[in-house]
Design a protein around this motif. Structure first.
Motif: not given
Ligand code: UGC
Ligand code: NI
Length: 162
Positions: A39, A88, A22-25, A115-116
């Motif tokens: 990432h 997505e 996950d690029a967000r976390t 997104r995961q």
């Protein structure tokens, strides 16, 4: 029949089974003169034995209907297997810790948020690719070669929380 309600996927809850991609976390650092954030190293690609090689594939899967009725869980003892949605798409993840037998008390069900992605570590028991909603297209990284699929009959019904 084991009944499970899928819960939102988190890195912490999935840690016994592999990695959440996950690029967000995830941490990142700039490359390409700052035009790109890398990432880096988000999941461990495992190839337990040489000379097998890692494969990059695309899975196009038809959606499942809920409740999801599973008849088996499978594992890949000689390599990891990663799934990353390309548009997505959300999917259901059902896992149990690695081991020669499945500990039914430790089977967990998750639902992703689009997104995961997930990376099953070598030997993690899992349901086959189960996409929600519409046809899904996923990048898959796993081990080429034979002798890397083991299945166990397992009746599980998966629902989503309301
Ligand atoms: N068979 C195959 O390549 N896919 C399964 O391993 C799966 O986990 O979907
Ligand atoms: Ni698999």
């Amino acid at each position: 029949m084991l009944e499970l309600t899928a819960r939102p996927l988190t890195r912490e809850a999935f840690a016994p089974f592999g990695d959440v991609i996950d690029a967000r976390t995830s941490a990142s650092f700039p490359i390409n003169n700052g035009r790109t954030q890398r990432h880096h190293d988000l999941a461990a690609v495992e190839i337990v034995d040489a000379p097998s090689s890692p494969l990059i594939s695309i899975f196009v899967s038809q959606p499942i209907t809920l409740p999801l009725e599973l008849e088996l869980l499978e594992r890949h003892p000689l390599g990891s297997q990663a799934f990353m949605p390309l548009h997505e798409e959300r999917f259901i993840v059902v896992v149990a810790p690695p081991g020669d037998e499945i500990d039914t008390q430790k089977i967990c069900a998750f639902v992703t948020d689009g997104r995961q992605g997930v990376n099953y570590r070598a030997g993690t028991w899992h349901a086959i690719h189960s996409v929600l909603g519409q046809e899904g297209e996923f990048l898959v990284v796993d081990r080429g070669g034979a002798d890397n699929l083991d299945e166990r009959p397992m009746a599980i019904r998966i629902t989503l929380a309301n």
